[in-house]
Enzyme design. Sequence first.
Site, PDB file in Angstrom:
ATOM      1  N   ASP A  67       0.813  -1.212   0.000  1.00 18.77           N
ATOM      2  CA  ASP A  67       0.000   0.000   0.000  1.00 18.77           C
ATOM      3  C   ASP A  67       0.851   1.268   0.000  1.00 18.77           C
ATOM      4  OD1 ASP A  67       0.949  -0.406   2.564  1.00 18.77           O
ATOM      5  OD2 ASP A  67      -1.007  -0.744   3.460  1.00 18.77           O
ATOM      6  N   ASN A 136      -7.296  -2.535  14.010  1.00 22.44           N
ATOM      7  CA  ASN A 136      -8.711  -2.795  13.705  1.00 22.44           C
ATOM      8  C   ASN A 136      -8.872  -3.986  12.749  1.00 22.44           C
ATOM      9  OD1 ASN A 136      -7.769  -1.754  11.339  1.00 22.44           O
ATOM     10  ND2 ASN A 136      -9.245  -0.086  11.178  1.00 22.44           N
ATOM     11  N   HIS A 138      -7.094  -4.386   9.924  1.00 21.52           N
ATOM     12  CA  HIS A 138      -6.822  -4.155   8.504  1.00 21.52           C
ATOM     13  C   HIS A 138      -5.563  -4.896   8.060  1.00 21.52           C
ATOM     14  CE1 HIS A 138      -4.628  -0.083   9.413  1.00 21.52           C
ATOM     15  NE2 HIS A 138      -3.721  -0.994   9.155  1.00 21.52           N
ATOM     16  N   GLU A 143      -9.712  -1.885   5.080  1.00 21.67           N
ATOM     17  CA  GLU A 143     -10.318  -1.492   6.353  1.00 21.67           C
ATOM     18  C   GLU A 143     -11.599  -2.291   6.625  1.00 21.67           C
ATOM     19  OE1 GLU A 143      -8.635   0.280   8.298  1.00 21.67           O
ATOM     20  OE2 GLU A 143      -8.321   2.345   7.644  1.00 21.67           O
TER      21      GLU A 143
HETATM   22  C1  GLP Z   1      -0.339   0.310   8.665  1.00 19.62           C
HETATM   23  C2  GLP Z   1      -0.154  -0.425   7.306  1.00 19.62           C
HETATM   24  C3  GLP Z   1      -0.283  -1.899   7.450  1.00 19.62           C
HETATM   25  C4  GLP Z   1       0.460  -2.355   8.707  1.00 19.62           C
HETATM   26  C5  GLP Z   1      -0.303  -1.847   9.898  1.00 19.62           C
HETATM   27  C6  GLP Z   1       0.318  -2.179  11.249  1.00 19.62           C
HETATM   28  O1  GLP Z   1      -1.341   1.258   8.646  1.00 19.62           O
HETATM   29  N1  GLP Z   1      -0.982   0.026   6.241  1.00 19.62           N
HETATM   30  O2  GLP Z   1       0.200  -2.550   6.277  1.00 19.62           O
HETATM   31  O3  GLP Z   1       0.526  -3.740   8.756  1.00 19.62           O
HETATM   32  O4  GLP Z   1      -0.646  -0.489   9.787  1.00 19.62           O
HETATM   33  O5  GLP Z   1       1.379  -1.355  11.553  1.00 19.62           O
HETATM   34  P1  GLP Z   1       2.327  -1.567  12.784  1.00 19.62           P
HETATM   35  O6  GLP Z   1       3.221  -2.692  12.451  1.00 19.62           O
HETATM   36  O7  GLP Z   1       3.079  -0.272  12.910  1.00 19.62           O
HETATM   37  O8  GLP Z   1       1.458  -1.839  13.970  1.00 19.62           O
END
Ligand code: GLP
Length: 237
Positions: A67, A136, A138, A143
Amino acid sequence: MEYFYAQDNLSLGQMAARWVARELLACPDLVLGLPTGSTPIEMYQYLARLVQEGLISFTQARTFNLDEYVGLTVDHPQSYAFFMHEHFWSKVDMPKGNADIPRGDVSNLAAECHRYDDAIQRAGGIGLQILGLGLNGHIGFNEPSHNMEIHTHVVDLSVATIQANTRFFPNSDAVPRQAITMGVGNIMQAQKILLMVSGERKRDILTKTLYGPVSTEVPSSVLQLHADLTVITDIKL
Ligand code: GLP
């Protein structure tokens, strides 16, 4: 599903890196799907170390990121392209043209989504998809919603995600409201999936992901339906 328990985030990163290294050694032209976020940073560091030590090489590998924020240029410090350059691309021996990520700064976002799906297809699909987990549920930026998108698409970020990601920006107003993300179909079509989850605050969502009902309200729960899912986590369920 295979489940591996790591002591902490550091050993989680190292375990994930060794797991990826094993796949890469078996298949040097592996097509990898890659995540950003705090969770995989140690994995990227350890992979870079394995490359520097001459134990693995990404020269024939290809990578597709999950993404990117809409509106951020590749040199914006909070863009995922910048993150990838900083933590991985600049540290390993992969030719520049082998790394792809959706462009969030183009005027025609729909065309960019098509380009990205096409590029994944032409590469033969994702061999190994590595995922983090949003608080959440995702995956990528898919989402919680009433439906699931199959292909790469533009998404409105949820209030929860904007809040969670404010920590990387000066304030919540600076967090982009949209992103381009691979769809759930792109992710589920990967031959193998490696899910990395770190930190007590994700205990509840990890439980729902692995053992709750499969629901579009918890996008990660769809991973229960994948035939080759490995979970590495420092949360003991
Ligand atoms: C972000 C990304 C995800 C990632 C997630 C968790 O928003 N879009 O691909 O896996 O949040 O992030 P973190 O590892 O910092 O908790």
